[in-house]
Design an enzyme around this catalytic site. Sequence first.
Site, PDB file in Angstrom:
ATOM      1  N   SER A   1      -5.362  -8.506 -34.357  1.00  0.00           N
ATOM      2  CA  SER A   1      -5.455  -9.959 -34.519  1.00  0.00           C
ATOM      3  C   SER A   1      -4.122 -10.641 -34.250  1.00  0.00           C
ATOM      4  O   SER A   1      -3.052 -10.042 -34.385  1.00  0.00           O
ATOM      5  CB  SER A   1      -5.913 -10.298 -35.935  1.00  0.00           C
ATOM      6  OG  SER A   1      -7.117  -9.646 -36.242  1.00  0.00           O
TER       7      SER A   1
HETATM    8  N1  SAH Z   1      -7.326  -5.164 -38.632  1.00  0.00           N
HETATM    9  C1  SAH Z   1      -7.116  -4.631 -37.298  1.00  0.00           C
HETATM   10  C2  SAH Z   1      -7.885  -5.371 -36.219  1.00  0.00           C
HETATM   11  C3  SAH Z   1      -9.319  -5.160 -36.362  1.00  0.00           C
HETATM   12  S1  SAH Z   1     -10.351  -5.322 -34.930  1.00  0.00           S
HETATM   13  C4  SAH Z   1      -5.667  -4.572 -36.939  1.00  0.00           C
HETATM   14  O1  SAH Z   1      -4.824  -5.010 -37.734  1.00  0.00           O
HETATM   15  O2  SAH Z   1      -5.362  -4.063 -35.858  1.00  0.00           O
HETATM   16  C5  SAH Z   1     -11.859  -4.954 -35.800  1.00  0.00           C
HETATM   17  C6  SAH Z   1     -12.065  -3.508 -36.109  1.00  0.00           C
HETATM   18  O3  SAH Z   1     -13.220  -3.431 -36.930  1.00  0.00           O
HETATM   19  C7  SAH Z   1     -12.349  -2.640 -34.900  1.00  0.00           C
HETATM   20  O4  SAH Z   1     -11.453  -1.566 -34.869  1.00  0.00           O
HETATM   21  C8  SAH Z   1     -13.781  -2.176 -35.110  1.00  0.00           C
HETATM   22  O5  SAH Z   1     -14.036  -0.877 -34.623  1.00  0.00           O
HETATM   23  C9  SAH Z   1     -13.896  -2.241 -36.616  1.00  0.00           C
HETATM   24  N2  SAH Z   1     -15.246  -2.341 -37.175  1.00  0.00           N
HETATM   25  C10 SAH Z   1     -16.301  -3.070 -36.731  1.00  0.00           C
HETATM   26  N3  SAH Z   1     -17.374  -2.904 -37.541  1.00  0.00           N
HETATM   27  C11 SAH Z   1     -16.975  -2.056 -38.535  1.00  0.00           C
HETATM   28  C12 SAH Z   1     -17.616  -1.499 -39.693  1.00  0.00           C
HETATM   29  N4  SAH Z   1     -18.875  -1.771 -40.003  1.00  0.00           N
HETATM   30  N5  SAH Z   1     -16.901  -0.676 -40.467  1.00  0.00           N
HETATM   31  C13 SAH Z   1     -15.612  -0.368 -40.190  1.00  0.00           C
HETATM   32  N6  SAH Z   1     -14.967  -0.855 -39.118  1.00  0.00           N
HETATM   33  C14 SAH Z   1     -15.621  -1.693 -38.310  1.00  0.00           C
END
Ligand code: SAH
Length: 218
Positions: free
Chosen positions: A64
């Site tokens: 993000s």
């Molecule tokens: N917080 C992260 C950015 C997240 S992008 C950072 O600091 O880099 C969103 C992430 O959520 C992705 O890696 C995706 O694979 C994950 N995601 C999506 N649905 C999910 C779920 N149900 N459980 C766990 N992770 C999930």
Amino acid sequence: MNDDPTRQARQQMVERQLRARAISDERVLAAMGRVPRHLFVPESYRHEAYDDHPLPIGRGQTISQPYMVALMTQALGLRGGERVLEIGTGSGYQAAILAELAAEVISLERLPELAEQARQHLRLVGADNVEVQVADGTRGWPARSPYQGIVVTAGAPAPPRPLLEQLAPQGRLVVPVGDRFTQILEIHTRTGPRGYQVRRDTACRFVDLVGEHGWPET
Ligand code: SAH
């Protein structure tokens, strides 16, 4: 550490992107000034690590924008003693920021390769109070509940019920809620066994939260 060229980039990020936009929690600003964000992005994007936008991290996912990380973190109102749950580990950057501000962080990622990469990043920066688990985070992580704070870093169709249920009294759930293109950042505070208060903050855009209490896989 004074000859670290990334330090200046981080300080500029803190002043121009965060403080200038109403991030006022000094603990959050200090943590964002400390954690080496460039170590969480792929080599090829390292020169953009402190820029004012999200960046690709592989598998169609993104780290993000710094401002969004700060805003979500500030919304949790952490004081230092909390156990916090993050859904969507991605690069591990948000987890590293949380690790600076809370006692313990459990972070859930559905994609095993990203989880492994994030563990490496977190090891590299010495964030040893973070535990990364591969799981469908829409179900939460009941084994370690309740949590004083839960942050979802992917866009949800609605706040996942299990996450609301795993909040401690007065605990906060920060979650982007909306359709697949645009969401509103919601902050739910647990006011009683069945009581919640919700505040709606800014519009935002996240990748999909995919899982039982999220979007179906496409
Ligand atoms: N917080 C992260 C950015 C997240 S992008 C950072 O600091 O880099 C969103 C992430 O959520 C992705 O890696 C995706 O694979 C994950 N995601 C999506 N649905 C999910 C779920 N149900 N459980 C766990 N992770 C999930």
